[in-house]
Scaffold this motif. Structure first.
Motif, PDB file in Angstrom:
ATOM      1  N   GLY A  30      28.374  64.249  48.294  1.00  0.00           N
ATOM      2  CA  GLY A  30      29.235  64.062  46.972  1.00  0.00           C
ATOM      3  C   GLY A  30      29.663  65.247  46.259  1.00  0.00           C
ATOM      4  N   GLY A  31      29.818  65.068  45.269  1.00  0.00           N
ATOM      5  CA  GLY A  31      30.221  66.306  44.161  1.00  0.00           C
ATOM      6  C   GLY A  31      31.428  66.109  43.303  1.00  0.00           C
ATOM      7  N   ALA A  45      40.265  59.641  38.963  1.00  0.00           N
ATOM      8  CA  ALA A  45      40.135  60.719  38.046  1.00  0.00           C
ATOM      9  C   ALA A  45      39.574  60.547  36.692  1.00  0.00           C
ATOM     10  CB  ALA A  45      41.415  61.525  38.031  1.00  0.00           C
ATOM     11  N   THR A  46      38.698  61.316  36.511  1.00  0.00           N
ATOM     12  CA  THR A  46      38.110  61.013  35.009  1.00  0.00           C
ATOM     13  C   THR A  46      38.390  62.273  34.359  1.00  0.00           C
ATOM     14  OG1 THR A  46      35.917  60.322  33.636  1.00  0.00           O
ATOM     15  CG2 THR A  46      35.912  61.910  35.820  1.00  0.00           C
ATOM     16  N   PRO A  59      34.704  62.121  41.150  1.00  0.00           N
ATOM     17  CA  PRO A  59      33.447  62.329  41.599  1.00  0.00           C
ATOM     18  C   PRO A  59      33.499  61.659  43.246  1.00  0.00           C
ATOM     19  CG  PRO A  59      33.363  60.701  39.897  1.00  0.00           C
ATOM     20  CD  PRO A  59      34.540  60.929  40.175  1.00  0.00           C
ATOM     21  N   LEU A  60      32.897  62.305  44.258  1.00  0.00           N
ATOM     22  CA  LEU A  60      33.179  62.140  45.519  1.00  0.00           C
ATOM     23  C   LEU A  60      32.090  61.435  46.633  1.00  0.00           C
ATOM     24  CD1 LEU A  60      34.466  65.691  46.269  1.00  0.00           C
ATOM     25  CD2 LEU A  60      35.881  63.851  45.770  1.00  0.00           C
ATOM     26  N   THR A  83      29.157  60.214  43.808  1.00  0.00           N
ATOM     27  CA  THR A  83      27.773  60.711  43.105  1.00  0.00           C
ATOM     28  C   THR A  83      28.179  62.227  42.950  1.00  0.00           C
ATOM     29  OG1 THR A  83      26.662  58.799  43.801  1.00  0.00           O
ATOM     30  CG2 THR A  83      25.481  60.629  42.867  1.00  0.00           C
ATOM     31  N   TYR A  84      27.537  62.767  41.727  1.00  0.00           N
ATOM     32  CA  TYR A  84      27.278  64.365  41.865  1.00  0.00           C
ATOM     33  C   TYR A  84      26.109  64.685  41.049  1.00  0.00           C
ATOM     34  CZ  TYR A  84      29.384  64.367  37.159  1.00  0.00           C
ATOM     35  OH  TYR A  84      30.041  63.489  35.845  1.00  0.00           O
ATOM     36  N   ARG A  85      25.564  65.798  41.321  1.00  0.00           N
ATOM     37  CA  ARG A  85      24.486  66.126  40.516  1.00  0.00           C
ATOM     38  C   ARG A  85      23.129  65.478  40.748  1.00  0.00           C
ATOM     39  NH1 ARG A  85      24.565  69.136  35.152  1.00  0.00           N
ATOM     40  NH2 ARG A  85      22.640  70.143  35.924  1.00  0.00           N
TER      41      ARG A  85
END
Length: 179
Positions: A30-31, A45-46, A59-60, A83-85
């Motif tokens: 992700g990331g 895009a956000t 988010p990837l 998802t990220y973090r």
């Protein structure tokens, strides 16, 4: 004996990945990718506040594994949800638990106001490094991002993290048992 160069990161413009070492490989999941021209790369895009400026990001789902001996990256099966973090922990030499983070619920093109919907994920996945598959596990009790994740003797600990978009920290420790 010091540091040595192994390889460049794939997609070097990506931040906030889930990173884990398992077996003889380094894994990236992700990331976030910053978009210089909003909407140019993706309809997902956000806009987020970063360094006091509004920045468009995506988010990837992408995942990669680096063989540290050859310096070669392999593209893996994508995450089920961008998802990220999130947190991660290696289980044995061939499994990785991935949990929490911030995930994309709905891209902007699916919402009435054109704004994406993100959420603090409770999702918990077991990634099989040999078979390149994700298996859902019992979700976390509380969705968090940026938490520590540790595996010790069949018990997994999700420690602290942020539990809201207002930079609030949690002191919760969530405990899961592997069977």
């Amino acid at each position: 004996n010091g540091w040595k160069y192994v390889a460049d990161l794939p997609q070097s413009d990506v931040s906030h990945r889930i990173i884990e070492v398992c077996g003889e490989k380094l894994y990236l999941f992700g990331g976030l990718r910053r978009i210089t021209t909003p909407g140019a790369e993706s309809t997902e895009a956000t806009t987020v506040r970063a360094m006091h400026n509004l920045v468009s990001v995506v988010p990837l789902r992408e995942a990669f594994a680096l063989d540290v001996h050859t310096g070669r990256w392999e593209k893996l099966r994508p995450l089920p949800t961008p998802t990220y973090r999130g947190g991660s922990a290696c289980i044995g030499d061939d499994h990785i638990i991935l949990a929490g983070g911030v995930a994309l619920a709905m891209p902007p093109y699916q919402t009435p106001d054109g704004r994406p919907r993100l959420y603090f994920s409770t999702q918990c996945l077991l990634y099989d490094t040999a078979r390149d598959i994700y298996t859902p596990l019992t979700p976390l009790k509380q969705g968090v991002m940026g938490h520590g994740y540790v595996h010790l003797n069949g018990i997994v600990y999700a420690i602290g993290g942020e539990d809201s978009c207002y930079r609030t920290r949690t002191d919760h420790v969530q405990v899961g048992v592997l069977r």
